[in-house]
Design a protein around this motif. Structure first.
Motif, mmCIF file in Angstrom:
data_model
loop_
_atom_site.group_PDB
_atom_site.id
_atom_site.type_symbol
_atom_site.label_atom_id
_atom_site.label_comp_id
_atom_site.label_asym_id
_atom_site.label_seq_id
_atom_site.Cartn_x
_atom_site.Cartn_y
_atom_site.Cartn_z
ATOM 1 N N ASP A 3 50.661 46.100 -2.376
ATOM 2 C CA ASP A 3 50.984 45.075 -3.329
ATOM 3 C C ASP A 3 52.146 44.868 -2.871
ATOM 4 O OD1 ASP A 3 50.731 42.972 -4.829
ATOM 5 O OD2 ASP A 3 50.473 44.278 -6.747
ATOM 6 N N SER A 50 40.318 44.607 2.309
ATOM 7 C CA SER A 50 41.145 45.068 1.299
ATOM 8 C C SER A 50 41.198 46.665 1.159
ATOM 9 C CB SER A 50 40.782 44.777 -0.108
ATOM 10 O OG SER A 50 39.771 45.235 -0.560
ATOM 11 N N ASP A 80 56.357 44.917 -8.293
ATOM 12 C CA ASP A 80 55.322 45.760 -8.370
ATOM 13 C C ASP A 80 55.878 46.969 -9.119
ATOM 14 O OD1 ASP A 80 52.636 46.165 -8.200
ATOM 15 O OD2 ASP A 80 52.761 47.452 -6.526
ATOM 16 N N THR A 131 44.913 41.564 -1.027
ATOM 17 C CA THR A 131 45.666 42.633 -1.638
ATOM 18 C C THR A 131 45.095 42.667 -3.077
ATOM 19 O OG1 THR A 131 47.429 42.380 -0.431
ATOM 20 C CG2 THR A 131 47.802 43.669 -2.593
ATOM 21 N N ARG A 132 44.950 41.568 -3.958
ATOM 22 C CA ARG A 132 44.565 41.672 -5.341
ATOM 23 C C ARG A 132 43.013 42.233 -5.316
ATOM 24 N NH1 ARG A 132 42.311 36.448 -6.243
ATOM 25 N NH2 ARG A 132 44.255 35.714 -5.588
ATOM 26 N N CYS A 140 47.461 40.174 -8.760
ATOM 27 C CA CYS A 140 48.572 41.332 -8.338
ATOM 28 C C CYS A 140 49.862 40.731 -8.333
ATOM 29 C CB CYS A 140 47.863 41.818 -6.837
ATOM 30 S SG CYS A 140 47.989 40.666 -5.803
ATOM 31 N N THR A 141 50.760 41.754 -7.760
ATOM 32 C CA THR A 141 52.136 41.146 -8.208
ATOM 33 C C THR A 141 52.454 40.225 -6.723
ATOM 34 O OG1 THR A 141 52.785 43.383 -8.470
ATOM 35 C CG2 THR A 141 54.730 41.970 -7.705
ATOM 36 N N ALA A 142 51.755 40.408 -5.649
ATOM 37 C CA ALA A 142 51.874 39.276 -4.571
ATOM 38 C C ALA A 142 51.445 38.031 -5.047
ATOM 39 C CB ALA A 142 50.961 39.948 -3.355
ATOM 40 N N ASP A 143 50.412 37.871 -5.920
ATOM 41 C CA ASP A 143 50.117 36.821 -6.091
ATOM 42 C C ASP A 143 51.199 35.935 -7.281
ATOM 43 O OD1 ASP A 143 47.179 36.360 -5.481
ATOM 44 O OD2 ASP A 143 46.896 38.015 -7.163
ATOM 45 N N CYS A 153 54.691 41.679 -1.133
ATOM 46 C CA CYS A 153 55.765 40.952 -1.407
ATOM 47 C C CYS A 153 56.908 40.975 -0.670
ATOM 48 C CB CYS A 153 56.184 41.448 -2.768
ATOM 49 S SG CYS A 153 55.017 41.342 -4.388
ATOM 50 N N ALA A 212 47.848 37.950 -0.289
ATOM 51 C CA ALA A 212 47.995 38.173 -1.509
ATOM 52 C C ALA A 212 46.475 38.234 -2.309
ATOM 53 C CB ALA A 212 48.767 37.229 -2.131
ATOM 54 N N ASP A 244 43.703 46.034 -5.372
ATOM 55 C CA ASP A 244 44.586 46.406 -6.403
ATOM 56 C C ASP A 244 43.884 46.398 -7.670
ATOM 57 O OD1 ASP A 244 47.463 47.502 -5.913
ATOM 58 O OD2 ASP A 244 47.867 46.081 -7.692
#
Length: 368
Positions: A57, A195, A103, A182-183, A158-161, A61, A179, A186
């Motif tokens: 995650d 993932s 994150d 990854t979510r 997730c933080t990428a979102d 980013c 993203a 995560d």
């Protein structure tokens, strides 16, 4: 010390699974000195820097930021090292550097207060993206200090979102998809098989290598990376099996809690214990930390972790109880397979049991 005693290449797998990795045995000051030197060199002349957790995650980013800003310096940072990285930016960063923090969530503002303020004195801006469960007072203090804090719903993003929607520039489709995949891992949705590949690759590769690959390919990893993952997963599965075999089930109030110990992939171990009926799982690691994983039947992992110096999400959290005073405590930890740590965390579960259920159970025990 004879390095063969801690060499992962020569230790039998069963023994390796109950001991921490080689890095654990190196003094912190050695790692800190090396990190200082690397940060000083990397930050020299840098216009943009990012402090990020080096998991899938956090590194997603970084890939997104590099796509939008060009050269971005990465300072890989664990949740317990946030203040160290902020201090390095304050000391080595160029005046006017744009700083991102991704994150990562401080448990208390006083852990990062001076370092954040020092970084803000150097940086033109500090933008902080995250999706963990933030204490309201900590969030208010970070924002009041001058950082632009954006925290997403830990059950939805997730933080990428968060980075994708918070950044003004348009993010390329492959990184928006990165993203989303990854979510999937995560947040433990696990509907997209890619993932798990991302999570494993981020764990087994160097952060810069991971960022370079996903920046180019998004979530569709190239064939040579997939072959590398297949090779590494043979050992991974063996370590998972050992941890699952050590697992025990404890009845705590209305919940069945699985608890185990070992160097392993905690998510897969937790999934195996869920299949055996666990509402929540505790995986204690040889280095002293622990991962707590929940399910639809238990969504209070962050509350458990918060009682023992950690935090996280309702269904996924982590902590490291403050119970290790010297190497004898760690020796006891390894030889008892984390007995004290297990007890401390299980007690944290017990503290969440509704009072009426706890009283009913006590009366039942007395009658029997």
């Amino acid at each position: 010390m004879d390095e063969t005693l801690i060499d992962d290449e020569t230790l039998p797998l069963a023994r390796r699974s109950v001991l921490p990795g080689q890095g654990f045995f190196y003094p912190d000051e050695f790692e800190e000195a090396a990190a200082d030197a690397e940060a000083e060199e990397a930050l020299s002349g840098a216009e943009v820097a990012v402090i990020a957790d080096p998991d899938a995650d956090g590194l997603a980013c970084v890939a997104i930021l590099r796509e939008l800003y060009g050269e971005v310096v990465l300072l890989p940072t664990s949740p317990h090292e946030i203040e160290d990285s902020l201090e390095r930016v304050a000391e080595f960063g160029e005046p006017g550097v744009e700083l991102f923090v991704c994150d990562l969530c401080p448990d208390r503002y006083e852990y990062v207060d001076e370092e954040l303020e020092a970084a803000l004195d150097v940086a033109a801006s500090v933008r902080w993206f995250d999706h963990h469960q933030w204490d309201d007072d900590v969030a208010e203090a970070v924002s009041a200090a001058g950082a632009e804090l954006v925290v997403g719903d830990s059950e939805e993003e997730c933080t990428a979102d968060v980075a994708v929607r918070a950044l003004e520039e348009e993010v390329p489709r492959r990184l928006v998809e990165l993203a989303a995949v990854t979510r999937d891992h995560d947040l433990w949705i696990r509907e997209d098989p890619r993932s798990d590949d991302l999570a494993d690759f981020s764990y087994w590769s160097e952060p810069e290598d991971y960022v370079e690959i996903v920046a180019e390919h998004g979530p569709d990893l190239p064939e040579d990376v997939l072959e590398f993952l297949a090779e590494r997963r043979v050992e991974k599965e063996a370590l998972i099996d050992l941890a699952v075999e050590r697992g025990e089930m404890r009845e705590i109030g209305p919940w069945t809690v699985g608890v185990t110990y070992g160097r392993c992939s905690q998510n897969e171990v937790a999934e195996a214990m869920r299949e055996r009926g666990a509402d929540a799982s505790v995986i204690v690691k040889p280095a002293g930390s622990a991962s707590i994983r929940g399910s639809d039947g238990f969504e209070r992992c962050h509350e458990v972790a918060g009682q023992v110096g950690g935090g996280g999400h309702p269904k996924a959290a982590g902590c490291k109880p403050d119970i290790y005073d010297d190497m004898l405590d760690y020796a006891h930890h390894w030889t008892t397979r984390g007995a004290v740590t297990k007890q401390v965390i299980l007690d944290a579960f017990r503290a969440l049991v509704p009072e009426e259920e706890s009283e009913a159970k006590s009366e039942s025990e007395i009658e029997s």
